[in-house]
Design an enzyme around this catalytic site. Structure first.
Site, short mmCIF file in Angstrom:
data_model
loop_
_atom_site.label_atom_id
_atom_site.label_comp_id
_atom_site.label_asym_id
_atom_site.label_seq_id
_atom_site.Cartn_x
_atom_site.Cartn_y
_atom_site.Cartn_z
N HIS A 23 3.33 6.85 -7.20
CA HIS A 23 2.41 7.81 -7.31
C HIS A 23 3.46 9.38 -7.42
O HIS A 23 3.56 10.16 -8.15
CB HIS A 23 1.35 7.87 -6.56
N HIS A 77 0.83 -1.12 -0.03
CA HIS A 77 0.11 0.07 -0.01
C HIS A 77 0.81 1.26 -0.08
O HIS A 77 0.71 2.12 -0.90
CB HIS A 77 -0.91 0.17 1.29
N GLU A 78 1.67 1.27 0.93
CA GLU A 78 2.72 2.39 1.12
C GLU A 78 3.44 2.76 0.00
O GLU A 78 3.63 3.80 -0.42
CB GLU A 78 3.30 2.46 2.23
N HIS A 94 1.63 4.54 -2.80
CA HIS A 94 1.89 6.22 -2.69
C HIS A 94 3.11 6.54 -3.30
O HIS A 94 3.42 7.58 -3.97
CB HIS A 94 1.84 6.43 -1.15
ZN LIG Z 1 -2.55 5.27 2.20
#
Ligand SMILES: [Zn+2]
Length: 745
Positions: free
Chosen positions: A533, A526-527, A530
């Site tokens: 992105h 998940h992290e 980011h």
């Molecule tokens: Zn998050």
């Protein structure tokens, strides 16, 4: 969770500031008197751009005392820069106003980004004091820019004639974003209302800082301390060693310490055999910030809610949620609430089914499943001794997984060694999809010895970004997991991204491997979503870079990246036994698959109820915001939305809900579920188009991940997906069906 957003507003965006407030009332008149002969930053490593690769922060040189002067001087310089723009005798143009604004605040941005990251990930008394002192000044600084009438007049004049300026799409977008930021910040209010707004903003920022400090202290103090090892029956040797180590770190050698994670449910509850210990740990968790001592957060919270409602009203909105959502993909609180309340009945139904399964096992221990109406929150509330309680949930859920699916977390985690998950899982997946590669660098200074740094290379070998990984829990680290940036990408400023991921995985005892739970593995993916992105950002203007997208879109790339943790080719590549290197046996993989959506009832329910709790606090109109009893309000809010299922409390209770009180997710927690819809919908697109291929990854990178906020997110998504997002994939993935009736009891 994503944390740079706050920064961007204060630093990169707020680079637009005006000068008036600060010059009237210098925040630091004692220190930065303009006539000082000595430069306040002499010898300060933050004074100039770092000479390290990627302008990486020189952590070997930065001292705690360097931040405050750099932030103060950074504000002073930015105000001077902005003043020059506002007072420019030439007519406003795109270049002399908006591009010029984008170039202001270099020092402040540099200092602020590093400071905020450290204040969260590796804080101490000095940093906390600086944070406390600077928060209201930074709020005032931001107001000084956005409430500057002359500056706004120039921004507006460019905005009004934007159609005829021959701007490219990104420049047009920048113009629109700036105009909207100014308006939302109160640029069109009367002078009197702007004064009130300034006061609100200063107090709001102080209160958020106050909440953060109190919660950190309360969480630390709330840890379960145990003298007798027998109380911790069920924990394995590594966990016991870690608990002893935690005791040693707190200078209480010989004691076992189970530090609190930031969520209501605690990971250790899944294995603790003694019911008394489970109850103690659970109660320590839910009551951590309600001890009626200095760290009790409730007064801070009620004032925050009240002030936010007040501010929203001043800006012409009925509620804080209406104000926030107006600038989000969801647009209105009603649309967000509808998504949540549509999902809630099916989630609670599924959770009840999970509870019934647990009951069969719990009965043997004399525990019955008996839905009851008592409020489990208040530790003083009367309990039905024999009934299943929320502190039993994780334990029996784990037992069900063992029995029905023969799944044993202790067995599973032997295949999730941190470094393998990182390099053979997270990095490997990114390589398969996007062609990027990684090389660890030991020559880049770090702020704490557990932190690791990797250089990221594009397919053609060009250097793309730096990635920092700070994975282990520390007492001076805020709870949860998040991503942020030390340096944001911008073509205009010639900057490449420097991104960091921070988590709270249990640190193994010295010499032991770090074995992760499945949740930890998903968090890591998940992290890193980011991080991608941020790293793929390919825009010109800092304001529109990387993760500068609405809150209810920013969690899309991260949640989407979670899917690859389960992709067979990826999973097989990282899930290897930490001792033997053997791949996870097929039978165990098959068992994990079979367990499938078990547990989704619980996790969807705890998320939906937390999101609705957030909405309840932030849809209070000003006229009724005086809440004197936080706990009573919480109970009635959960009841109102029909999510008061006693066995599954919200993922965060009000008093320790850091997302909404100090991390920028106020009226924004729903975004996790909102983006989960996008996540699953996007994953289905991959399934429909041949799955995990370079071509598919490249297309997502080009059309979404590299685009930052250069287009409205709904348009960006629609262009990539070919249509608007659909909720069906999410329901299928989670094994949920939308119940027809809105009631669940
Ligand atoms: Zn998050």
């Amino acid at each position: 969770m994503f944390r740079t957003r706050i920064l961007l507003l204060v630093a990169a965006v707020a680079l637009a500031s005006s000068c008036s407030t600060l010059t009237d009332k210098p925040a630091s008149a004692n220190k930065d008197a303009a006539s000082d002969i000595t430069d306040p930053l002499t010898g300060n490593p933050l004074a100039e751009p770092s000479t390290l690769p990627f302008e990486a922060p020189p952590f070997d040189k930065i001292r705690d005392g360097d931040f405050q002067p750099a932030i103060e001087e950074g504000m002073r310089r930015q105000i001077a820069e902005v003043k020059r723009i506002a007072n420019n005798p030439e007519a406003a143009t795109f270049d002399n106003t908006l591009v010029a604004l984008e170039k202001t605040g270099a020092l402040l941005t540099r200092a602020q980004r590093v400071f905020s990251a450290l204040a969260q990930a590796n804080t101490n008394d000095i940093l906390q004091r600086v944070q406390k002192e600077e928060a209201p000044r930074l709020a005032a600084h931001s107001d000084a820019i956005f409430l500057d009438a002359k500056l706004f007049a120039r921004v507006k004049s460019v905005y009004d004639k934007r159609a005829g300026l021959g701007l490219d799409a990104e420049s047009l977008r920048l113009t629109e974003r700036y105009y909207r930021l100014f308006v939302r910040a109160g640029a069109q209010l009367s002078a009197g209302d702007q004064d009130r707004l300034r006061d609100y903003n200063k107090e709001l920022s102080s209160l958020s800082t106050e909440f953060r400090s109190k919660l950190l202290a309360a969480t630390r103090a709330g840890a379960l301390v145990v003298n007798d090892k027998d109380e911790l029956a069920g924990l394995d040797d590594a966990e016991l060693a870690a608990a002893l180590e935690a005791g040693r770190a707190r200078l209480t050698p010989g004691k076992y310490v189970i530090p609190l994670q930031n969520t209501t449910q605690q990971p250790a509850l899944a294995s603790l055999k003694k019911r008394d210990t489970r109850e103690k740990l659970f109660n320590a968790s839910i009551a951590r910030a309600e001890q009626r001592d200095d760290n009790d957060t409730r007064k801070t919270i009620t004032r925050l809610a009240e002030l936010r409602a007040e501010k929203a009203k001043l800006l012409g909105y009925d509620t804080w949620a209406a104000y926030v959502l107006d600038d989000q993909m969801a647009k209105t609180p009603e649309r967000a609430i509808k998504l949540l309340t549509d999902m809630a009945p099916a989630a609670i139904d599924k959770a009840k089914g999970e509870a019934r399964e647990m009951e069969k096992l719990a009965k043997k221990d004399g525990i019955r499943f008996k839905p009851w109406d008592l409020q489990y929150y208040s530790p003083s509330a009367k309990k039905e001794g024999g009934a299943l309680q929320p502190w039993d949930w994780q334990y029996y859920s784990e037992q069900v997984k063992k029995k029905n699916y023969d799944l044993d977390q202790n067995e599973i985690k032997q295949y999730f060694e941190l470094d393998s998950v990182l390099q053979n899982g997270v990095f490997f997946a990114a390589n398969q999809l996007y062609g990027i590669t990684f090389k660890e660098r030991h020559d880049i200074p770090v702020y704490q010895s557990d932190v690791r740094v990797f250089e990221v290379f594009d397919q053609d070998g060009t250097s793309l970004a730096l990635f920092y990984a700070d994975y282990f829990k520390r007492d001076n680290k805020a709870g949860g997991a998040w991503a942020t940036a030390f340096v944001g990408q911008s073509g205009l400023l010639g900057q490449k991204p420097v991104i960091t991921n921070t988590c709270n995985f249990t640190k193994p005892a010295p010499g032991q491997p770090a074995l992760l739970s499945r949740d930890n593995v998903v968090t890591m993916f998940h992290e890193f979503g980011h991080a991608l992105h941020g790293m793929f950002s390919n825009v010109k203007y800092p304001l529109l870079g990387g993760t500068s997208v609405p809150r209810d879109f920013v969690e899309f790339p991260s949640q989407f990246n979670e899917h690859w943790a389960d992709e067979p080719g990826v999973f097989a590549n990282y899930a290897k036994h930490y001792k033997t290197g053997a791949p996870m046996p097929q039978e165990l993989v098959a068992k994990i698959r079979k367990a499938g959506t078990y547990g989704q009832g619980f996790s969807t329910t705890e998320n939906v109820s937390a999101a609705l709790l957030d909405m309840a606090w932030h849809t209070l109109p000003r006229s009724v915001t005086i809440v004197d009893n936080v706990d009573a309000f919480e109970r009635s809010a959960l009841k109102k939305y029909d999510v008061d299922y006693p066995l599954v409390p919200p993922r965060y209770r009000t008093s320790y809900f850091a997302h909404i009180w100090s991390n920028g997710y106020a009226a924004g927690y729903y975004s996790y579920l909102w983006t989960a819809v996008l996540r699953d919908d996007a994953f289905y697109w991959f399934r429909e188009h041949g799955g995990m291929t370079r071509e598919n990854g490249q297309r997502l990178r080009e059309m979404v991940l590299s685009r930052g906020g250069t287009e409205p997110t709904d348009a960006l998504y629609r262009a990539w997906r070919g249509r608007d997002p659909s909720v069906e994939p999410l329901l299928e993935v989670r094994g949920l069906k939308i119940a027809k009736s809105g009631k669940n009891r």
